[in-house]
Design a protein around this motif. Structure first.
Motif, PDB file in Angstrom:
ATOM      1  N   LYS A  55     -35.014  -0.848  29.471  1.00 28.61           N
ATOM      2  CA  LYS A  55     -35.229  -0.163  28.191  1.00 28.61           C
ATOM      3  C   LYS A  55     -34.255  -0.775  27.210  1.00 28.61           C
ATOM      4  O   LYS A  55     -33.125  -1.071  27.600  1.00 28.61           O
ATOM      5  CB  LYS A  55     -34.866   1.328  28.338  1.00 28.61           C
ATOM      6  N   PRO A  56     -34.630  -0.985  25.961  1.00 29.40           N
ATOM      7  CA  PRO A  56     -33.695  -1.590  25.015  1.00 29.40           C
ATOM      8  C   PRO A  56     -32.572  -0.638  24.602  1.00 29.40           C
ATOM      9  O   PRO A  56     -32.807   0.556  24.396  1.00 29.40           O
ATOM     10  CB  PRO A  56     -34.578  -1.944  23.814  1.00 29.40           C
ATOM     11  N   GLY A  57     -31.371  -1.167  24.477  1.00 26.81           N
ATOM     12  CA  GLY A  57     -30.250  -0.415  23.926  1.00 26.81           C
ATOM     13  C   GLY A  57     -30.219  -0.563  22.411  1.00 26.81           C
ATOM     14  O   GLY A  57     -31.234  -0.927  21.794  1.00 26.81           O
ATOM     15  N   PHE A  58     -29.066  -0.318  21.800  1.00 27.57           N
ATOM     16  CA  PHE A  58     -28.965  -0.296  20.340  1.00 27.57           C
ATOM     17  C   PHE A  58     -29.345  -1.630  19.695  1.00 27.57           C
ATOM     18  O   PHE A  58     -30.271  -1.700  18.881  1.00 27.57           O
ATOM     19  CB  PHE A  58     -27.549   0.120  19.916  1.00 27.57           C
ATOM     20  N   TRP A  59     -28.652  -2.726  20.063  1.00 25.22           N
ATOM     21  CA  TRP A  59     -28.957  -4.018  19.416  1.00 25.22           C
ATOM     22  C   TRP A  59     -30.281  -4.569  19.894  1.00 25.22           C
ATOM     23  O   TRP A  59     -30.968  -5.299  19.167  1.00 25.22           O
ATOM     24  CB  TRP A  59     -27.839  -5.034  19.660  1.00 25.22           C
ATOM     25  N   GLU A  60     -30.647  -4.253  21.133  1.00 26.56           N
ATOM     26  CA  GLU A  60     -31.914  -4.751  21.679  1.00 26.56           C
ATOM     27  C   GLU A  60     -33.094  -4.132  20.927  1.00 26.56           C
ATOM     28  O   GLU A  60     -34.132  -4.761  20.788  1.00 26.56           O
ATOM     29  CB  GLU A  60     -31.997  -4.454  23.182  1.00 26.56           C
ATOM     30  N   ARG A  61     -32.940  -2.899  20.437  1.00 26.95           N
ATOM     31  CA  ARG A  61     -34.002  -2.294  19.609  1.00 26.95           C
ATOM     32  C   ARG A  61     -34.016  -2.914  18.219  1.00 26.95           C
ATOM     33  O   ARG A  61     -34.975  -2.779  17.474  1.00 26.95           O
ATOM     34  CB  ARG A  61     -33.757  -0.780  19.434  1.00 26.95           C
ATOM     35  N   ASN A  62     -32.904  -3.559  17.862  1.00 24.86           N
ATOM     36  CA  ASN A  62     -32.770  -4.133  16.527  1.00 24.86           C
ATOM     37  C   ASN A  62     -32.882  -5.651  16.535  1.00 24.86           C
ATOM     38  O   ASN A  62     -32.262  -6.325  15.717  1.00 24.86           O
ATOM     39  CB  ASN A  62     -31.452  -3.667  15.893  1.00 24.86           C
ATOM     40  N   GLY A  63     -33.648  -6.186  17.472  1.00 22.17           N
ATOM     41  CA  GLY A  63     -33.997  -7.608  17.428  1.00 22.17           C
ATOM     42  C   GLY A  63     -33.241  -8.513  18.382  1.00 22.17           C
ATOM     43  O   GLY A  63     -33.555  -9.697  18.474  1.00 22.17           O
ATOM     44  N   TYR A  64     -32.217  -7.976  19.076  1.00 20.41           N
ATOM     45  CA  TYR A  64     -31.493  -8.827  20.013  1.00 20.41           C
ATOM     46  C   TYR A  64     -32.257  -8.936  21.329  1.00 20.41           C
ATOM     47  O   TYR A  64     -33.110  -8.108  21.650  1.00 20.41           O
ATOM     48  CB  TYR A  64     -30.083  -8.280  20.267  1.00 20.41           C
ATOM     49  N   HIS A  65     -31.907  -9.951  22.082  1.00 24.02           N
ATOM     50  CA  HIS A  65     -32.606 -10.278  23.324  1.00 24.02           C
ATOM     51  C   HIS A  65     -32.368  -9.214  24.399  1.00 24.02           C
ATOM     52  O   HIS A  65     -31.280  -8.655  24.488  1.00 24.02           O
ATOM     53  CB  HIS A  65     -32.097 -11.639  23.804  1.00 24.02           C
ATOM     54  N   MET A  66     -33.343  -8.966  25.247  1.00 24.64           N
ATOM     55  CA  MET A  66     -33.182  -7.960  26.304  1.00 24.64           C
ATOM     56  C   MET A  66     -32.157  -8.406  27.343  1.00 24.64           C
ATOM     57  O   MET A  66     -31.488  -7.568  27.946  1.00 24.64           O
ATOM     58  CB  MET A  66     -34.526  -7.677  26.990  1.00 24.64           C
ATOM     59  N   TYR A  67     -32.038  -9.742  27.570  1.00 19.76           N
ATOM     60  CA  TYR A  67     -31.118 -10.216  28.610  1.00 19.76           C
ATOM     61  C   TYR A  67     -29.846 -10.824  28.005  1.00 19.76           C
ATOM     62  O   TYR A  67     -28.747 -10.368  28.301  1.00 19.76           O
ATOM     63  CB  TYR A  67     -31.843 -11.189  29.539  1.00 19.76           C
TER      64      TYR A  67
END
Ligand SMILES: Nc1nc2c(c(=O)[nH]1)N[C@H]1C(S)=C(S)[C@@H](COP(=O)(O)O)O[C@H]1N2
Ligand SMILES: [Mo]
Length: 193
Positions: free
Chosen positions: A169-181
């Motif tokens: 599940k995406p965290g804060f930056w991952e929901r804002n366009g950063y890579h999942m890995y």
């Protein structure tokens, strides 16, 4: 160490910094009563565990040396940390077999996600000191996650919870366009990389 070796340690698109920049979203938490602080292990575990501050202080510390790489293009080599091994906190819980991903929860609801295997790596740890100094409030006091093989945004400062999940599940930056890995050597900066 020769220049060549150092070069191999710098991922593509990164530049060395000698300083230690401070980067985060939101406010730095300041604690005046550590008796209210705890670290919660929850989600896909047989029984949740809460590590109170007093118990946290009694856990064994180790030294870890690593390089860190921030997605904003700075890298910092040869960091010497003191921290608690992931295996030490994992002794407090029994994982359910479905657990495959981790969400790190920081103070004020900030989160970041990573695969369980990356969280459990020998090189990942819960950091308490950096280069001989207790972590400053800006760098994550009292404890920050350190996952040196992924971009530094995965290294949650002010860690308060570790959640075990079946699916990513995406965290804060991952929901804002950063890579999942976020592997720095593959330049996995943004979700389209
Ligand atoms: N709780 C929390 N942890 C966080 C962040 C944040 O916004 N909140 N930012 C991340 C990012 S983007 C980076 S680059 C590093 C920066 O750590 P530093 O300030 O110690 O250099 O912290 C990471 N951990
Ligand atoms: Mo970052």
């Amino acid at each position: 160490m020769d220049a060549n070796t150092t070069q191999n340690r710098i991922p593509p698109g990164q530049k060395l910094t000698a300083g230690f920049p401070v980067l985060h979203h939101g406010e730095v938490p300041y604690y005046n009563d550590m008796s209210k602080w705890n670290l919660r292990l929850f989600g896909l575990v047989e029984e949740e565990a809460t590590i109170a501050h007093k118990e946290w202080l009694s856990l064994p510390r180790r030294t870890f040396t690593n390089d860190i790489h921030c997605v904003t293009t700075w890298s910092k080599l040869d960091n010497v940390w003191e921290g608690v091994a992931v295996s030490t906190v994992m002794d407090k819980v029994k994982l359910l077999p479905e657990a495959k991903f981790v969400m790190l929860h920081a103070e004020h609801g900030w989160t970041t996600n990573l695969p369980l295997a990356d969280f459990l790596r020998e090189t990942s740890f819960l950091g308490t000191k950096h280069n001989g100094q207790l972590l400053t409030p800006e760098h994550g006091y009292p404890v920050r996650m350190v996952v040196p093989h992924l971009y530094f945004w995965k290294s949650a400062k002010w860690l308060r919870g570790i959640e075990f999940m079946a699916k990513d599940k995406p965290g804060f930056w991952e929901r804002n366009g950063y890579h999942m890995y976020g592997d720095p050597f593959r330049e996995e900066r943004f979700d389209y990389d």
